[in-house]
Design a protein around this motif. Structure first.
Motif, PDB file in Angstrom:
ATOM      1  N   LYS A  32       0.826  -1.210   0.000  1.00 17.10           N
ATOM      2  CA  LYS A  32       0.000   0.000   0.000  1.00 17.10           C
ATOM      3  C   LYS A  32       0.856   1.254   0.000  1.00 17.10           C
ATOM      4  O   LYS A  32       0.628   2.201  -0.766  1.00 17.10           O
ATOM      5  N   LEU A  35       2.789   1.747  -3.332  1.00 20.46           N
ATOM      6  CA  LEU A  35       1.956   2.314  -4.405  1.00 20.46           C
ATOM      7  C   LEU A  35       1.749   3.809  -4.191  1.00 20.46           C
ATOM      8  O   LEU A  35       1.610   4.565  -5.156  1.00 20.46           O
ATOM      9  N   LYS A  38       4.860   5.389  -5.510  1.00 25.09           N
ATOM     10  CA  LYS A  38       4.835   5.398  -6.970  1.00 25.09           C
ATOM     11  C   LYS A  38       4.104   6.621  -7.521  1.00 25.09           C
ATOM     12  O   LYS A  38       4.491   7.200  -8.548  1.00 25.09           O
ATOM     13  N   ASP A  49       6.248  -0.238 -13.719  1.00 28.57           N
ATOM     14  CA  ASP A  49       5.009  -0.682 -14.351  1.00 28.57           C
ATOM     15  C   ASP A  49       4.421  -1.936 -13.717  1.00 28.57           C
ATOM     16  O   ASP A  49       3.201  -2.144 -13.726  1.00 28.57           O
ATOM     17  N   ASN A  50       5.298  -2.815 -13.185  1.00 31.77           N
ATOM     18  CA  ASN A  50       4.767  -4.055 -12.594  1.00 31.77           C
ATOM     19  C   ASN A  50       4.425  -3.907 -11.121  1.00 31.77           C
ATOM     20  O   ASN A  50       4.169  -4.891 -10.437  1.00 31.77           O
ATOM     21  N   TRP A  51       4.451  -2.667 -10.640  1.00 36.32           N
ATOM     22  CA  TRP A  51       4.019  -2.425  -9.261  1.00 36.32           C
ATOM     23  C   TRP A  51       2.481  -2.388  -9.264  1.00 36.32           C
ATOM     24  O   TRP A  51       1.867  -1.322  -9.444  1.00 36.32           O
ATOM     25  N   SER A  52       1.907  -3.537  -9.056  1.00 36.62           N
ATOM     26  CA  SER A  52       0.439  -3.609  -9.032  1.00 36.62           C
ATOM     27  C   SER A  52       0.027  -4.829  -8.207  1.00 36.62           C
ATOM     28  O   SER A  52       0.840  -5.719  -7.913  1.00 36.62           O
ATOM     29  N   ASN A  53      -1.238  -4.895  -7.859  1.00 37.56           N
ATOM     30  CA  ASN A  53      -1.755  -6.000  -7.051  1.00 37.56           C
ATOM     31  C   ASN A  53      -1.798  -7.305  -7.829  1.00 37.56           C
ATOM     32  O   ASN A  53      -2.041  -8.368  -7.254  1.00 37.56           O
ATOM     33  N   GLU A  54      -1.588  -7.211  -9.125  1.00 39.02           N
ATOM     34  CA  GLU A  54      -1.614  -8.414  -9.944  1.00 39.02           C
ATOM     35  C   GLU A  54      -0.292  -9.161  -9.901  1.00 39.02           C
ATOM     36  O   GLU A  54      -0.178 -10.262 -10.427  1.00 39.02           O
ATOM     37  N   THR A  55       0.739  -8.530  -9.304  1.00 35.77           N
ATOM     38  CA  THR A  55       2.069  -9.144  -9.238  1.00 35.77           C
ATOM     39  C   THR A  55       2.475  -9.259  -7.778  1.00 35.77           C
ATOM     40  O   THR A  55       2.201  -8.359  -6.968  1.00 35.77           O
ATOM     41  N   TRP A  60       8.287  -7.182  -7.589  1.00 37.00           N
ATOM     42  CA  TRP A  60       8.268  -5.834  -8.159  1.00 37.00           C
ATOM     43  C   TRP A  60       9.704  -5.371  -8.443  1.00 37.00           C
ATOM     44  O   TRP A  60      10.634  -5.693  -7.689  1.00 37.00           O
TER      45      TRP A  60
END
Length: 996
Positions: A32, A35, A38, A49-55, A60
């Motif tokens: 949290k 992000l 970011k 770009d790969n800093w997301s909840n999908e990864t 990261w």
């Protein structure tokens, strides 16, 4: 027992489930905050770009998790081209140990909330654009071992709280704008190994307390404002490997105790005020690889014991005051020396043969010393040499051909020596040679064709030698050549057209030679050419039309040749800064396209045959500093647009056909130092606004048709050195304010119609040296005795005026005076005895003036030796005295008889001479040539001797003549070619009437 085992299995399972839940919760919490971080960054390279909840968070980019995957312990986003500010949200990553945001474009302040990262051991923020102070909260980071925040714009002082980071091993704050002093308490950081404070604004002394940092290996405080002496206590840092204190204001001597720094491999003290000798103890620094003591005040000899530095690679001792010879055995124990820089000292003697043993030497600089002798012929033993600087010495002999064997050589600088002979053709083997500087020697013969083989040459400078023959056509092979300087030699023949193939050429300077022929049309191919200097040759013909393609020209000087035709091809570049075409035969008008060169500073087109008007586009050259259009055939008035060139400091329009009034707006040229308008047709008054040109040194307005009085305001030009106003129609009195121009050393006001007396204030011009010329005016009254204050004056000309009274003895006794002319006036009385040293012509045609040199004895009395005078008896002296008295009585009788005779002639009837005629004579000006109407007193005397004094002319014959001629004729005198001035007509009449 079985039930007990089941219990523990259940407990372990529950704890594992709980740990997994906690781990997931902790990572989600960190994610949290990351992000949030970011959001504060601009990420052009999409690193995050790969800093997301999908990864998974530990996957990261830039994220480092702990081995058990429980928390994030590292964040590395260095060199990611990030911009924006550092987010305070980072302070929530409680387990973060490493934070690396270096080498980005981050700005703003370092958040004080970073002090909450209690686990942080490395904080790397260097190479950004961070500003503001270092936050005091940094002191809360008790586990911090590495702090590198240099290469930012951090300001203020080093906070004392940083001393609470007792585990610090590396402190890097270089290249900021930090100020204040270096805290003495830094000595409390006992684990410190590297301290880099260079390139800031620290002042004060180097604290001796740093000696407590026993593990310190690197200490750099270069490029600050530190002063005082170097603490000898630094010698206690026995683990020190690098010591850099360069470019400060340190003074005193180098501590001999530094000989104890056995681990030191880099010592840089350049650019301070250190004095005395190099300590001999330096010979104990066996691990030293770099020693730079340049740009100090060190003196004495270079110790031979430096040859014990077996690992030395860089030995830089330049720009000090070392004397004596260069040690012969610098490489006796080691061949590791690669760079020997000894330039800018007072070293003497020859280049030692021992240097030839430094077989790994790559750079040798012995320039700017007093070395003599020849260049060693076996210098080719230094086979690795790529830089050889021997310039500014007194080396003699020839350039050794063996230099051609140094195939790695890139720079050969031998200028400003006494080298003779020729350039060895062997230099043509140097394929890597880039710079060849041989200027200001005594080299002769022709330039070898083989230089065309040095394919890497970029710069050739042979200025100021004695080279003869032609410029080698082979230089056209040098495709990399950008600088060719052959000025001031004896080169002849034509400029080879092949130079036009050197497409990289930016500078061509072939001035001061004997070159002939035309300028090659191939020069029009040199699109990179910026500087073209060909003055003082015998070049002829027009400038090639292809020069219209040279759009990058900035400086052009083709003066003193025989060039002709139009100057248009040289005006295509809009980048011109200097254009000098003086002393040629260019014709036609000044091209309007020259106005596109709005950056033009110097425009010199004098001594040509240019015609037409001064172009109006000149007003676009707002940066113009010098304008010389003299000695042409320009006509018309000054264009009003010239008023926009307010930065002019030199304006020369001499010898043209310019007309109209001198504009008042010249007074706005406050930088003007020279104003030359001589030999034109300017008319009207001298503008009083010139008083605003406070920097004016030279004012030439002579040989025009200026009228009116000399403005009193010219007296405000207190910087004026030269004032030429002669040969005009100026009238009225000579302004007394001229006495305020106390820097004048040349003043010429002759051939005008000035009236009144000579102001006594002229005597204040004590710097007058070249000339004071007031001749051919109508000045009256006596000569002011204060002119005797002009002790430096060499020429004084007051002739052809109406001056009266006696000649002041102060004038004739001026020591520096070598020319004096007081003739053609009405001076009278006895000349001072010291006047006898001047020729008779200095005083001729003054009616009442007598004494030597005007009265000279003749015959035997003219030469009486001193010895004969000493032998005269008293009786003889008395006899001579009586004879002299009788002679005067006899002479007086003769004079009386002549005067009676003259009086009888005067009594004859003549035409009336009315006072109105005299008054009209006073107003006579120089509209007609004064030479046509001079009437000298000498002519009157001659007329008396011929008994023609009574010759008359009927007054009716005077109707078509100027008033002054009528006055002279009506007073009964014959017409002569040289007549006295109008104002003097009254004086002559009065003298004849006996009133003078």
């Amino acid at each position: 027992m079985e039930s007990h085992g089941k219990y523990w299995m259940v407990m372990i399972t529950l704890m594992s489930i709980n740990a997994l839940v906690l781990t997931k919760t902790s990572l989600q919490e960190d994610a949290k905050w990351l992000l949030q971080v970011k959001l504060d960054f601009q990420d052009p390279l999409k690193v995050m770009d790969n800093w997301s909840n999908e990864t998974t968070i530990c996957e990261w980019n830039g994220i480092l998790c702990c081995p058990d995957g429980v928390r994030i312990i590292g964040l590395n986003l260095s060199s990611s081209s990030l911009s924006g500010k550092i987010s305070p949200a980072l302070s929530n990553l409680q387990y973060l140990q490493i934070l690396d945001l270096s080498s980005n474009y981050l700005h703003g302040a370092i958040p004080s909330s970073l002090g909450n990262l209690s686990s942080l051991s490395e904080l790397l923020l260097y190479s950004n654009e961070l500003s503001g102070p270092i936050p005091n909260e940094i002191g809360l980071l008790k586990k911090l071992e590495v702090l590198r925040a240099g290469e930012n714009m951090l300001s203020g002082s080093i906070p004392e709280e940083i001393l609470q980071c007792t585990e610090l091993r590396i402190l890097g704050l270089a290249s900021c704008v930090l100020d204040g002093s270096i805290p003495a308490k830094l000595g409390q950081l006992l684990h410190l190994r590297s301290l880099n404070l260079q390139e800031n604004f620290f002042s004060g002394f180097i604290p001796a307390e740093i000696e407590n940092c026993k593990y310190l290996e690197i200490f750099s405080a270069a490029m600050n404002y530190l002063e005082g002496s170097i603490p000898s206590a630094l010698s206690n840092l026995t683990m020190l490997q690098t010591l850099n204190l360069a470019n400060n204001s340190l003074s005193g001597h180098i501590p001999p105790e530094f000989g104890r720094l056995k681990t030191l491999n880099y010592l840089n003290l350049l650019g301070n005020h250190l004095d005395r000798n190099i300590p001999r103890e330096f010979s104990q620094l066996f691990k030293l690889q770099t020693l730079d003591l340049s740009r100090n005040k060190l003196s004495g000899i270079i110790p031979e014991t430096l040859n014990k530095l077996e690992k030395i690679q860089f030995l830089v001792l330049s720009e000090n005051s070392f004397i004596g010879p260069i040690p012969n055995n610098l490489c006796a124990r080691s061949v590791s020396l690669q760079h020997l820089i000894l330039g800018g000292n007072n070293l003497s003697g020859p280049i030692p043969e021992g240097l030839i043993h430094c077989s790994n030497l790559q750079q040798l600089d012995l320039s700017n010393n007093a070395l003599n002798g020849s260049i060693p012929s076996n210098i080719d033993s230094l086979g690795n040499l790529y830089d050889l600087h021997l310039h500014n010495n007194s080396l003699t002999g020839n350039i050794p051909p063996t230099l051609g064997n140094l195939t790695s050589l890139e720079t050969l600088s031998l200028y400003h020596n006494l080298l003779t002979g020729t350039i060895p053709p062997e230099l043509g083997k140097l394929k890597n040679l880039s710079l060849l500087f041989l200027y200001e020697n005594l080299l002769s013969d022709s330039i070898p064709m083989e230089l065309g083989n040095c394919s890497s040459l970029t710069q050739i400078d042979f200025f100021g030698n004695q080279f003869t023959g032609s410029i080698p056509i082979t230089l056209g092979r040098l495709k990399c050549l950008n600088f060719l300087h052959l000025r001031q030699n004896n080169l002849d023949g034509e400029i080879p057209p092949t130079l036009g193939h050197c497409k990289s050429l930016q500078v061509i300077d072939l001035a001061d030679n004997n070159l002939s022929g035309t300028i090659p049309a191939t020069f029009g191919l040199l699109e990179n050419l910026q500087v073209l200097v060909l003055y003082n040759n015998s070049l002829e013909g027009p400038v090639p039309r292809d020069f219209m393609h040279l759009k990058n020209l900035t400086r052009v000087n083709l003066s003193s040749n025989k060039l002709n035709g139009s100057i248009s091809p040289l005006c295509a570049s809009s980048f011109l800064i200097t254009l000098d075409l003086t002393n040629n035969s260019f014709s036609g008008g000044i091209p309007s396209q020259l106005g596109k060169s709005r950056g033009l500073h110097r425009l010199r087109l004098g001594r040509n045959f240019l015609n037409g008007r001064i172009l109006r586009e000149i007003g676009q050259m707002r940066g113009l500093r010098l304008l010389d259009l003299s000695w042409n055939k320009l006509e018309g008035e000054l264009p009003a647009e010239l008023a926009k060139c307010k930065g002019l400091d030199h304006l020369d329009l001499n010898n043209n056909h310019l007309s109209g009034p001198i504009p008042a707006w010249l007074g706005d040229f406050h930088r003007l130092g020279e104003l030359k308008f001589s030999f034109n047709e300017f008319h009207g008054p001298i503008p009083s606004e010139l008083e605003n040109c406070k920097n004016l040194l030279i004012l030439h307005l002579d040989h025009n048709r200026l009228s009116g009085s000399i403005p009193m305001q010219l007296g405000n030009l207190q910087s004026l050195n030269v004032l030429y106003l002669q040969m005009n129609n100026l009238s009225g009195p000579m302004p007394y304010s001229i006495g305020n121009c106390n820097q004048l050393y040349d003043l010429r006001l002759s051939h005008n119609s000035l009236t009144g007396s000579i102001p006594t204030e002229v005597g204040r011009l004590t710097n007058l040296q070249v000339m004071l010329d007031l001749s051919d005016n109508f000045l009256s009254g006596s000569i002011p005795p204060p002119l005797g204050n002009l002790m430096m004056l060499e020429v004084l000309d007051l002739s052809s005026n109406c001056l009266s009274g006696q000649v002041p003895y102060e004038i004739v006794e001026l020591k520096s005076l070598n020319e004096l002319n007081l003739s053609n006036n009405f001076l009278q009385g006895q000349l001072p005895s010291s006047a006898s040293k001047w020729p008779r012509t200095s005083f001729l045609q003054n009616p009442g003036l007598h004494g030597r040199p005007l009265d000279s004895c003749s015959g035997a009395c003219s030469e009486i030796s001193r010895s004969t005078e000493n032998q005269l008896a008293n009786g003889a002296v008395v006899g001579i005295s009586i004879a002299i008295v009788l002679s005067f009585i006899l002479l007086g009788g003769i004079v009386y008889w002549v005067l009676m005779k003259i009086h009888a002639l005067w009594d004859k009837p003549i035409s009336n001479s009315s006072s109105s005629s005299v008054n009209r004579a006073k107003g006579f000006t120089s509209e007609l040539s004064k030479e046509a109407y001079k009437w000298t007193i000498g002519s009157i005397a001659e007329a008396k001797d011929k008994d023609v004094i009574g010759y008359k002319i009927d007054s009716s014959a005077c109707h078509d003549l100027p008033d002054r001629i009528c006055i002279c004729h009506q007073n009964g005198y014959p017409e002569e070619k040289d007549t006295q001035k109008a104002i003097c007509g009254e004086g002559i009449g009065n003298w004849l009437d006996g009133s003078l």
